[in-house]
Design an enzyme around this catalytic site. Structure first.
Site, PDB file in Angstrom:
ATOM      1  N   LYS A  59      -0.088  -2.624   0.087  1.00 52.07           N
ATOM      2  CA  LYS A  59      -0.965  -1.478  -0.177  1.00 52.07           C
ATOM      3  C   LYS A  59      -0.335  -0.565  -1.236  1.00 52.07           C
ATOM      4  O   LYS A  59       0.883  -0.356  -1.222  1.00 52.07           O
ATOM      5  CB  LYS A  59      -1.178  -0.695   1.134  1.00 52.07           C
ATOM      6  CG  LYS A  59      -1.987   0.587   1.007  1.00 52.07           C
ATOM      7  CD  LYS A  59      -3.445   0.342   0.734  1.00 52.07           C
ATOM      8  CE  LYS A  59      -4.221   1.644   0.481  1.00 52.07           C
ATOM      9  NZ  LYS A  59      -5.549   1.415  -0.086  1.00 52.07           N
ATOM     10  N   SER A  84     -13.639   4.943   0.180  1.00 57.90           N
ATOM     11  CA  SER A  84     -12.834   6.033  -0.372  1.00 57.90           C
ATOM     12  C   SER A  84     -11.683   6.236   0.596  1.00 57.90           C
ATOM     13  O   SER A  84     -11.641   7.204   1.356  1.00 57.90           O
ATOM     14  CB  SER A  84     -13.657   7.311  -0.518  1.00 57.90           C
ATOM     15  OG  SER A  84     -12.820   8.314  -1.068  1.00 57.90           O
ATOM     16  N   GLY A  86      -8.463   6.754   0.045  1.00 58.77           N
ATOM     17  CA  GLY A  86      -7.535   7.845  -0.268  1.00 58.77           C
ATOM     18  C   GLY A  86      -6.084   7.440  -0.108  1.00 58.77           C
ATOM     19  O   GLY A  86      -5.241   8.254   0.290  1.00 58.77           O
ATOM     20  N   LEU A  87      -5.802   6.186  -0.381  1.00 62.11           N
ATOM     21  CA  LEU A  87      -4.423   5.648  -0.362  1.00 62.11           C
ATOM     22  C   LEU A  87      -3.671   5.875   0.953  1.00 62.11           C
ATOM     23  O   LEU A  87      -2.539   6.378   0.944  1.00 62.11           O
ATOM     24  CB  LEU A  87      -3.606   6.256  -1.520  1.00 62.11           C
ATOM     25  CG  LEU A  87      -4.084   5.939  -2.928  1.00 62.11           C
ATOM     26  CD1 LEU A  87      -3.294   6.751  -3.961  1.00 62.11           C
ATOM     27  CD2 LEU A  87      -3.941   4.454  -3.229  1.00 62.11           C
ATOM     28  N   ASN A 139      -0.596   0.950 -10.112  1.00 62.63           N
ATOM     29  CA  ASN A 139      -2.021   1.264  -9.945  1.00 62.63           C
ATOM     30  C   ASN A 139      -2.359   2.535 -10.727  1.00 62.63           C
ATOM     31  O   ASN A 139      -1.959   3.634 -10.337  1.00 62.63           O
ATOM     32  CB  ASN A 139      -2.300   1.429  -8.442  1.00 62.63           C
ATOM     33  CG  ASN A 139      -3.766   1.681  -8.152  1.00 62.63           C
ATOM     34  OD1 ASN A 139      -4.553   1.940  -9.050  1.00 62.63           O
ATOM     35  ND2 ASN A 139      -4.137   1.617  -6.881  1.00 62.63           N
ATOM     36  N   CYS A 142      -6.872   4.469  -9.105  1.00 61.77           N
ATOM     37  CA  CYS A 142      -7.499   4.837  -7.821  1.00 61.77           C
ATOM     38  C   CYS A 142      -8.540   5.932  -8.070  1.00 61.77           C
ATOM     39  O   CYS A 142      -8.211   6.991  -8.598  1.00 61.77           O
ATOM     40  CB  CYS A 142      -6.450   5.316  -6.818  1.00 61.77           C
ATOM     41  SG  CYS A 142      -7.228   5.850  -5.286  1.00 61.77           S
ATOM     42  N   LYS A 176      -2.735  -2.110 -12.694  1.00 67.41           N
ATOM     43  CA  LYS A 176      -4.047  -2.286 -12.068  1.00 67.41           C
ATOM     44  C   LYS A 176      -5.003  -1.341 -12.776  1.00 67.41           C
ATOM     45  O   LYS A 176      -4.826  -0.121 -12.754  1.00 67.41           O
ATOM     46  CB  LYS A 176      -3.989  -1.997 -10.568  1.00 67.41           C
ATOM     47  CG  LYS A 176      -5.326  -2.271  -9.892  1.00 67.41           C
ATOM     48  CD  LYS A 176      -5.173  -2.476  -8.418  1.00 67.41           C
ATOM     49  CE  LYS A 176      -6.479  -2.874  -7.766  1.00 67.41           C
ATOM     50  NZ  LYS A 176      -6.334  -3.137  -6.345  1.00 67.41           N
ATOM     51  N   SER A 206     -11.914  -0.987  -7.966  1.00 64.85           N
ATOM     52  CA  SER A 206     -13.327  -0.760  -7.639  1.00 64.85           C
ATOM     53  C   SER A 206     -13.989   0.088  -8.732  1.00 64.85           C
ATOM     54  O   SER A 206     -13.313   0.798  -9.477  1.00 64.85           O
ATOM     55  CB  SER A 206     -13.435  -0.047  -6.288  1.00 64.85           C
ATOM     56  OG  SER A 206     -12.723   1.171  -6.345  1.00 64.85           O
ATOM     57  N   GLY A 233     -17.230  -5.650  -4.337  1.00 66.09           N
ATOM     58  CA  GLY A 233     -18.031  -6.813  -3.935  1.00 66.09           C
ATOM     59  C   GLY A 233     -18.933  -7.323  -5.045  1.00 66.09           C
ATOM     60  O   GLY A 233     -18.708  -7.068  -6.231  1.00 66.09           O
ATOM     61  N   GLY A 262     -15.492  -8.955  -6.330  1.00 61.65           N
ATOM     62  CA  GLY A 262     -16.650  -9.750  -5.909  1.00 61.65           C
ATOM     63  C   GLY A 262     -16.370 -11.226  -5.694  1.00 61.65           C
ATOM     64  O   GLY A 262     -17.290 -12.042  -5.789  1.00 61.65           O
TER      65      GLY A 262
END
Ligand code: SIN
Length: 323
Positions: A59, A84, A86-87, A139, A142, A176, A206, A233, A262
Site C-alpha cells: 500500500k 476515496s 485517503g491512503l 505515487n 493520489c 505511479k 484511478s 475498473g 480495468g
C-alpha cells in the site's frame, strides 16, 4: 539418463516465455496486484505473497500512520468502483519491516510511497533504498487528499520531487502516474522521466475526482471530498490503455511500463500487452474476487496467446497494429 540438450532448451524457453521484467527485475508472470486494495497489513501482504501474483506491491505509505478518510470510502459499481480511501496505511517504517518478513516468499517486493511533501518523498525513498524491497514506486497521483493536488499534474512540483529522490540508491525507481488527456502532457512527463533516470512507470492511477450520484438517496455514494473520488475498473480502461500506449511510443526500450486500470480478464490483459505494458497490476478485480483472480487472468492470457500463435509475452509486447 542423458537429457537431450535441445529438449532441455525447449523446456527452458517455454518456462521463460510467460515471464517478464520490470526495470530489470524478473516477474514470474505478467500479472500482479496494484498498490491499493488489500495490501496494507502484513496478513494481507502474505495473502498476496502466497497467491500467484508475480510481485507483492505494498500500500502507498506516508511518513506517519494514517487512518484514511471518513466512511463510506469505497463503493462497487456495475462497471468498477469509486473510492476515496485517503491512503490508510501503517506508516513507512512498518513497510520497511514487512519487506524483510516477506523476503522468504522469493518474489519481487515493491514499495509504494506517497509523500505529503517533497521532504517526505526523500525520507521514504531513502529508507526503502536501504530495505529489502526490489523496486520503489513513487505515487505522484493520489486524488483523495483534501487540499493536496495530485503532484504529477504539476510538472514543476514533480521535478522538485524527482530532483530529491533520483540519486538516493541503486534500486530502480518508478512513478505511479495519473491519467493524462493531452499528448503534450505525456511528452512533458516523458522528458522528466528521461532526465531523472526513472526506470518504470505505472499507468494509471484511478481517474480522480469523479462523482457518482445515487438518485434514490440524492447523495454521492462516498463521503470524502463531498463525493469526489477515484474512478476505477472498466470505466477507465480505454484511458489507461491510451496512457500506456502514449508513453510506450515516447519511451520504448528506455523504461518499463506497468499497465493498470480495468483489468478483469485475460482479454483485457492482452490489450495492455499490445499497447506496450511490460506487466499489469490488478486492483478492483482483486478487491472483488480475491487473490484467485491472478491465476485465472494468467490462464486466460496464456490461452489467448496460444490461440493467436504467440510463443511468448515478448512476442506480442507493443505489437498494436495500426489501421
Ligand atoms: C487512496 O488510498 O486514496 C488511494 C491511493 C491512490 O489513489 O493513490
Amino acid at each position: 539418463m542423458r537429457i537431450n540438450k535441445n529438449y532441455l532448451s525447449c523446456i527452458m524457453k517455454l518456462l521463460n516465455s510467460y515471464k517478464t521484467k520490470i526495470a530489470g527485475v524478473e516477474l514470474d508472470s505478467y500479472i500482479c496486484n496494484a498498490s491499493g486494495p488489500l495490501d496494507s497489513t502484513l496478513k494481507e501482504l502474505e495473502n498476496i505473497a502466497k497467491s500467484t501474483s508475480s510481485a507483492i506491491i505494498m500500500k502507498s505509505c506516508t511518513i506517519e500512520p494514517k487512518e484514511g478518510n471518513q466512511e463510506p470510502i469505497y463503493t462497487r459499481l456495475p462497471l468498477g468502483s469509486i473510492q476515496s480511501m485517503g491512503l490508510p496505511n501503517l506508516g513507512y517504517q512498518e513497510y520497511v519491516k514487512f519487506a524483510a518478513r516477506l523476503k522468504k516468499y522469493n518474489k519481487p517486493i515493491i514499495a509504494s510511497v506517497a509523500g505529503l511533501s517533497v521532504e517526505d518523498y526523500q525520507q521514504m525513498v531513502e529508507a526503502f533504498q536501504n530495505s529489502d524491497v526490489d523496486l520503489i514506486e513513487v505515487n505522484l497521483s493520489c486524488p483523495n487528499l483534501e487540499r493536496k493536488p495530485q503532484v504529477a499534474y504539476d510538472f514543476k512540483q514533480t521535478e522538485k520531487v524527482l530532483c530529491k529522490i533520483s540519486n538516493l540508491g541503486k534500486k530502480p525507481i518508478g512513478l505511479k502516474l495519473p491519467p493524462y488527456y493531452d499528448l503534450i502532457h505525456h511528452k512533458q512527463m516523458a522528458k522528466l522521466i528521461e532526465k531523472y533516470n526513472i526506470r518504470f512507470i505505472t499507468c494509471i492511477n484511478s481517474v480522480g475526482n469523479a462523482l457518482i450520484i445515487d438518485s434514490k438517496t440524492e447523495t454521492p455514494v462516498i463521503k470524502p471530498k463531498r463525493g469526489f473520488g477515484g474512478l476505477c475498473g472498466d470505466y477507465i480502461k480505454p484511458i489507461a490503455l491510451a496512457n500506456v500506449r502514449a508513453f510506450y511510443e515516447l519511451l520504448k526500450n528506455k523504461i518499463s511500463i506497468f499497465g493498470v486500470g480495468g483489468i478483469k480478464s485475460g482479454a483485457d490483459t492482452f490489450e495492455f500487452l499490445l499497447a506496450g505494458a511490460d506487466a499489469v497490476q490488478v486492483a478492483t478485480t482483486f478487491e472483488k474476487e480475491g487473490s484467485n483472480c491472478f491465476k485465472r487472468i494468467n490462464r486466460e492470457l496464456k490461452e489467448i496467446l496460444r490461440k493467436k500463435g504467440y510463443n511468448s509475452i515478448e512476442e506480442a509486447m507493443g505489437k498494436l497494429k495500426y489501421l
